[in-house]
Design a protein around this motif. Structure first.
Motif, PDB file in Angstrom:
ATOM      1  N   CYS A 175       0.834  -1.116   0.158  1.00 11.23           N
ATOM      2  CA  CYS A 175      -0.031  -0.092  -0.011  1.00 11.23           C
ATOM      3  C   CYS A 175       0.951   1.162  -0.018  1.00 11.23           C
ATOM      4  O   CYS A 175       0.738   2.306  -0.854  1.00 11.23           O
ATOM      5  CB  CYS A 175      -0.966  -0.155   1.093  1.00 11.23           C
ATOM      6  N   ALA A 176       1.781   1.206   0.930  1.00 13.19           N
ATOM      7  CA  ALA A 176       2.831   2.381   0.753  1.00 13.19           C
ATOM      8  C   ALA A 176       3.499   2.432  -0.518  1.00 13.19           C
ATOM      9  O   ALA A 176       3.650   3.644  -0.879  1.00 13.19           O
ATOM     10  CB  ALA A 176       3.705   2.146   1.716  1.00 13.19           C
ATOM     11  N   ALA A 177       3.981   1.489  -0.967  1.00  8.88           N
ATOM     12  CA  ALA A 177       4.647   1.553  -2.384  1.00  8.88           C
ATOM     13  C   ALA A 177       3.775   2.225  -3.466  1.00  8.88           C
ATOM     14  O   ALA A 177       4.173   3.136  -4.500  1.00  8.88           O
ATOM     15  CB  ALA A 177       5.320   0.185  -2.682  1.00  8.88           C
ATOM     16  N   MET A 203      14.271   5.086  -7.853  1.00  8.46           N
ATOM     17  CA  MET A 203      13.465   5.444  -6.600  1.00  8.46           C
ATOM     18  C   MET A 203      12.461   4.516  -6.387  1.00  8.46           C
ATOM     19  O   MET A 203      11.288   5.013  -6.357  1.00  8.46           O
ATOM     20  CB  MET A 203      13.405   6.918  -6.341  1.00  8.46           C
ATOM     21  N   CYS A 204      12.607   3.199  -6.144  1.00  4.36           N
ATOM     22  CA  CYS A 204      11.693   2.364  -5.808  1.00  4.36           C
ATOM     23  C   CYS A 204      10.674   1.844  -6.843  1.00  4.36           C
ATOM     24  O   CYS A 204       9.462   1.517  -6.406  1.00  4.36           O
ATOM     25  CB  CYS A 204      11.024   2.532  -4.553  1.00  4.36           C
ATOM     26  N   ILE A 205      10.848   2.250  -8.111  1.00  2.39           N
ATOM     27  CA  ILE A 205       9.804   1.470  -9.357  1.00  2.39           C
ATOM     28  C   ILE A 205       8.709   2.635  -9.456  1.00  2.39           C
ATOM     29  O   ILE A 205       8.455   2.958 -10.292  1.00  2.39           O
ATOM     30  CB  ILE A 205       9.739   0.449  -9.180  1.00  2.39           C
ATOM     31  N   LEU A 244      16.474  16.426   3.938  1.00  4.05           N
ATOM     32  CA  LEU A 244      17.049  15.345   4.384  1.00  4.05           C
ATOM     33  C   LEU A 244      17.322  15.689   5.975  1.00  4.05           C
ATOM     34  O   LEU A 244      16.865  14.926   6.774  1.00  4.05           O
ATOM     35  CB  LEU A 244      18.635  15.193   3.864  1.00  4.05           C
ATOM     36  N   LEU A 245      17.703  16.737   6.209  1.00  4.31           N
ATOM     37  CA  LEU A 245      17.705  17.234   7.767  1.00  4.31           C
ATOM     38  C   LEU A 245      16.569  17.220   8.453  1.00  4.31           C
ATOM     39  O   LEU A 245      16.322  16.657   9.683  1.00  4.31           O
ATOM     40  CB  LEU A 245      18.582  18.770   7.888  1.00  4.31           C
ATOM     41  N   LEU A 246      15.393  17.837   7.840  1.00  4.37           N
ATOM     42  CA  LEU A 246      14.056  17.741   8.476  1.00  4.37           C
ATOM     43  C   LEU A 246      13.546  16.479   8.354  1.00  4.37           C
ATOM     44  O   LEU A 246      12.293  16.419   8.679  1.00  4.37           O
ATOM     45  CB  LEU A 246      13.258  18.903   7.953  1.00  4.37           C
ATOM     46  N   HIS A 247      14.187  15.434   7.450  1.00  5.18           N
ATOM     47  CA  HIS A 247      13.171  14.212   7.245  1.00  5.18           C
ATOM     48  C   HIS A 247      11.886  14.322   6.640  1.00  5.18           C
ATOM     49  O   HIS A 247      11.013  13.823   7.094  1.00  5.18           O
ATOM     50  CB  HIS A 247      13.215  13.313   8.567  1.00  5.18           C
ATOM     51  N   ARG A 265      11.036   4.207   5.960  1.00  4.57           N
ATOM     52  CA  ARG A 265      12.494   4.513   5.958  1.00  4.57           C
ATOM     53  C   ARG A 265      13.027   4.229   4.817  1.00  4.57           C
ATOM     54  O   ARG A 265      14.314   3.925   4.756  1.00  4.57           O
ATOM     55  CB  ARG A 265      12.961   3.736   7.411  1.00  4.57           C
ATOM     56  N   VAL A 266      12.397   4.335   3.758  1.00  2.83           N
ATOM     57  CA  VAL A 266      12.853   3.949   2.696  1.00  2.83           C
ATOM     58  C   VAL A 266      13.091   4.942   1.484  1.00  2.83           C
ATOM     59  O   VAL A 266      14.088   5.201   0.809  1.00  2.83           O
ATOM     60  CB  VAL A 266      12.009   2.667   2.036  1.00  2.83           C
ATOM     61  N   LEU A 267      11.892   5.539   1.471  1.00  2.00           N
ATOM     62  CA  LEU A 267      11.732   6.753   0.360  1.00  2.00           C
ATOM     63  C   LEU A 267      11.785   8.074   1.141  1.00  2.00           C
ATOM     64  O   LEU A 267      11.023   8.341   1.784  1.00  2.00           O
ATOM     65  CB  LEU A 267      10.658   6.469  -0.372  1.00  2.00           C
ATOM     66  N   TYR A 268      12.452   9.014   0.572  1.00  2.00           N
ATOM     67  CA  TYR A 268      12.673  10.279   1.025  1.00  2.00           C
ATOM     68  C   TYR A 268      11.855  11.094   0.139  1.00  2.00           C
ATOM     69  O   TYR A 268      12.399  11.635  -0.979  1.00  2.00           O
ATOM     70  CB  TYR A 268      14.195  10.873   1.257  1.00  2.00           C
TER      71      TYR A 268
END
Length: 254
Positions: A63-65, A209-211, A164-167, A173-176
């Motif tokens: 679902c996340a992907a 980036m994760c397809i 990146l710094l602010l996440h 924990r995979v895709l920014y």
């Protein structure tokens, strides 16, 4: 214009009408965006703790992907909105308001706390991308040569570092998603005059980036450039949907 040219023109207009308008792209984006909320708030309540059940974990990850398909769509909508807006400041202010309103329910869903600096919602990623886009565009119009490109690279790097710094929009924990959003926006900005190169580059970026973001690029390929809606309230409705989805998700997860 002869009959052959008239026929080609007519077919071209038919293809444009059958394509995806801005409204349809927004609806598609909302659907996949809702999957993101479902993956972190609703599915765990329905299928159980993913750390204890492999089936639940698989459903949540899938679902996340799938939700990542929305990233290039919203990146394009941001770029397209910027180049058509009459007031970039007002555009940025609207995004800031949505980002701030969304932060509390987003933090509740992601961390269980009403306020956390460990992660920021993806709307902040859109806001950072808009700021970078406006600065890069200003540099393109007011500076030249190596000076322009040096400052442009520095501005883009600064935007990526903020993400990146602010996440911003860290998912599973995979895709920014904040970093990916800014990357897509820059691809659209620099390659917009060359459609095939733009779509190929964006598709390659999404595939790396994760397809699944590449699928979102495929939707963009069929855009027709039309707004697709006439009522002014429609535009505002899309600003409200994300915070509402987050509030609903936070209530379910509570």
């Amino acid at each position: 214009m002869n009959e052959v040219e008239m026929e080609k023109t007519r077919r071209g207009e038919q293809r444009r009408r059958k394509g995806l308008s801005v409204f349809r792209l927004k609806v598609i984006g909302v659907i996949f965006m809702a999957l993101n909320v479902a993956s972190v708030a609703i599915l765990p309540a329905l299928v159980g703790d993913p750390s204890q059940d492999m089936t639940a974990l698989t459903a949540i990850v899938l679902c996340a992907a799938a939700s990542w398909i929305a990233v290039p769509i919203y990146s394009w909508l941001l770029f397209d909105g910027y180049r058509h807006t009459h007031n970039a400041w007002a555009y940025g202010l609207r995004l800031l308001v949505v980002a701030v309103i969304s932060e509390v329910p987003y933090d509740l869903i992601m961390t269980g706390e009403p306020f956390s600096l460990s992660v920021q919602n993806p709307v902040f990623g859109l806001l950072i991308a808009l700021v970078v886009l406006a600065l890069v565009d200003w540099l393109a119009k007011n500076t030249h040569g190596a000076f322009r490109w040096t400052l442009t690279v520095l501005v883009i790097i600064a935007g990526l570092l903020w993400d990146l710094l602010l996440h911003v929009g860290v998912d599973q924990r995979v895709l920014y998603t904040g970093v990916l959003t800014l990357s897509f926006v820059m691809v659209f900005y620099f390659l917009n005059a060359r459609e095939n190169s733009m779509m190929f580059t964006a598709g390659l970026l999404g595939a790396v980036m994760c397809i699944t973001p590449a699928i979102g690029v495929a939707f963009l390929h069929y855009r027709n450039g039309e707004q697709g809606f006439k009522q002014p309230w429609t535009k505002w409705a899309f600003y409200v949907i994300y915070p509402v989805l987050l509030v609903f998700g936070a209530l379910v997860a509570a």
